[in-house]
Design an enzyme around this catalytic site. Sequence first.
Site, PDB file in Angstrom:
ATOM      1  N   HIS A  69       5.853 102.716  63.206  1.00 38.75           N
ATOM      2  CA  HIS A  69       5.472 104.032  63.215  1.00 38.75           C
ATOM      3  C   HIS A  69       4.867 104.510  64.552  1.00 38.75           C
ATOM      4  O   HIS A  69       4.288 103.580  65.210  1.00 38.75           O
ATOM      5  CB  HIS A  69       4.381 104.440  61.970  1.00 38.75           C
ATOM      6  CG  HIS A  69       3.116 103.926  62.167  1.00 38.75           C
ATOM      7  ND1 HIS A  69       2.527 103.265  61.268  1.00 38.75           N
ATOM      8  CD2 HIS A  69       2.288 104.109  63.256  1.00 38.75           C
ATOM      9  CE1 HIS A  69       1.300 102.708  61.493  1.00 38.75           C
ATOM     10  NE2 HIS A  69       0.880 103.207  62.710  1.00 38.75           N
ATOM     11  N   ASP A 104      -3.173 112.629  65.438  1.00 36.55           N
ATOM     12  CA  ASP A 104      -3.343 112.512  64.191  1.00 36.55           C
ATOM     13  C   ASP A 104      -4.678 112.580  63.629  1.00 36.55           C
ATOM     14  O   ASP A 104      -5.647 112.371  64.514  1.00 36.55           O
ATOM     15  CB  ASP A 104      -2.494 111.285  63.462  1.00 36.55           C
ATOM     16  CG  ASP A 104      -2.704 110.008  64.224  1.00 36.55           C
ATOM     17  OD1 ASP A 104      -3.688 110.013  65.197  1.00 36.55           O
ATOM     18  OD2 ASP A 104      -1.771 109.210  63.983  1.00 36.55           O
ATOM     19  N   GLU A 128       5.885 107.816  59.803  1.00 36.84           N
ATOM     20  CA  GLU A 128       6.299 106.356  58.994  1.00 36.84           C
ATOM     21  C   GLU A 128       7.667 106.039  58.812  1.00 36.84           C
ATOM     22  O   GLU A 128       8.297 107.248  58.887  1.00 36.84           O
ATOM     23  CB  GLU A 128       5.611 106.129  57.549  1.00 36.84           C
ATOM     24  CG  GLU A 128       3.967 106.090  57.645  1.00 36.84           C
ATOM     25  CD  GLU A 128       3.362 104.741  58.032  1.00 36.84           C
ATOM     26  OE1 GLU A 128       4.064 103.825  58.602  1.00 36.84           O
ATOM     27  OE2 GLU A 128       2.253 104.566  57.771  1.00 36.84           O
ATOM     28  N   ASP A 176       5.009  98.511  61.339  1.00 31.29           N
ATOM     29  CA  ASP A 176       6.115  98.841  60.728  1.00 31.29           C
ATOM     30  C   ASP A 176       7.020  99.888  61.520  1.00 31.29           C
ATOM     31  O   ASP A 176       7.928 100.592  61.125  1.00 31.29           O
ATOM     32  CB  ASP A 176       5.639  99.714  59.453  1.00 31.29           C
ATOM     33  CG  ASP A 176       5.009 101.141  59.620  1.00 31.29           C
ATOM     34  OD1 ASP A 176       4.645 101.477  60.849  1.00 31.29           O
ATOM     35  OD2 ASP A 176       4.560 101.657  58.513  1.00 31.29           O
TER      36      ASP A 176
HETATM   37  C1  F6R Z   1      -3.442 106.456  66.087  1.00 29.63           C
HETATM   38  C2  F6R Z   1      -1.806 106.350  65.792  1.00 29.63           C
HETATM   39  C3  F6R Z   1      -1.146 105.007  65.475  1.00 29.63           C
HETATM   40  C4  F6R Z   1      -1.660 103.918  66.155  1.00 29.63           C
HETATM   41  C5  F6R Z   1      -0.849 102.471  65.425  1.00 29.63           C
HETATM   42  C6  F6R Z   1      -1.282 101.397  66.337  1.00 29.63           C
HETATM   43  O1  F6R Z   1      -3.594 107.625  66.594  1.00 29.63           O
HETATM   44  O2  F6R Z   1      -1.302 107.400  66.056  1.00 29.63           O
HETATM   45  O3  F6R Z   1       0.245 105.228  65.495  1.00 29.63           O
HETATM   46  O4  F6R Z   1      -1.255 103.846  67.386  1.00 29.63           O
HETATM   47  O5  F6R Z   1      -1.230 102.472  64.196  1.00 29.63           O
HETATM   48  O6  F6R Z   1      -2.699 101.282  65.892  1.00 29.63           O
HETATM   49  P1  F6R Z   1      -3.462 100.054  66.839  1.00 29.63           P
HETATM   50  O7  F6R Z   1      -3.482 100.486  68.160  1.00 29.63           O
HETATM   51  O8  F6R Z   1      -4.800 100.038  66.222  1.00 29.63           O
HETATM   52  O9  F6R Z   1      -2.732  98.641  66.539  1.00 29.63           O
END
Ligand code: F6R
Length: 242
Positions: A138, A68, A143, A136
């Site tokens: 995701h 992403d 989301e 959440d």
């Molecule tokens: C990042 C991504 C997100 C993160 C998630 C957890 O490329 O796709 O889904 O993996 O937001 O983020 P952290 O690891 O910073 O807690």
Amino acid sequence: MFHVTIKDTYDEVSKEAFKIMKSVLNGDHTPVLGLATGSSPVGLYQEMIKDHKENGTSYKDILTFNLDEYIGLPRDHRESYWTFMHQNLFNYIDIPDENVHVPLGCGEDPEADCRAYEDELSRHIVDVQVLGIGSDGHIAFNEPGCPFDSLTHLMDLTEQTRRDNARFFDGDITQVPTKAATMGLASIMRARKIIMIATGENKADAIKGMMKGPMTVDCPASILQAHPEVYVFLDKAAASKL
Ligand code: F6R
């Protein structure tokens, strides 16, 4: 099918996750890697850099696809995922820049850019996809509510995700972009293997939803219950609600 490893420290979690990555890197063909940003995979990337330096593991022929990118940030913005990947991995291994794919967040037609990304991705099979999980539920930036058959698309980020990520933007939620381009849930499910890394208490509910909850779009990560080979690496806090 989930294969779960629980360790005491983030360092141990990263080292265990690297074992799966290393087995893919040492496999019978040059792999395609799916990569993630955020805090969770940083330790894994450090292990990959160490292995490249110490054992000469080469990335010259390896293709990577990132999950992403924020919409509206130029690639050279300090918090773009393009910059993140270069600062945390690509600058320290021998991967040519033309082998690297990160969704484009700063083009004139983001929807067309998503279609082009999915098109390129669909020409390959990702051998291993690295994932983190949002508090959440995701994965990538899919989301809650995002359909299970989604391909690379634009997503409005939830307030909770923007709050979680404000730590990268001087703690100021107003600086966190409101949209992202993200691989879809169906795009992610095509990967042969998945490495999920989650540490800390604020991931415990999401991990429970992913593994034990119903398979529902309310917890996008629960789609992984239908994947044949998911390696889940947790610390005790993230595993505390299982
Ligand atoms: C990042 C991504 C997100 C993160 C998630 C957890 O490329 O796709 O889904 O993996 O937001 O983020 P952290 O690891 O910073 O807690």
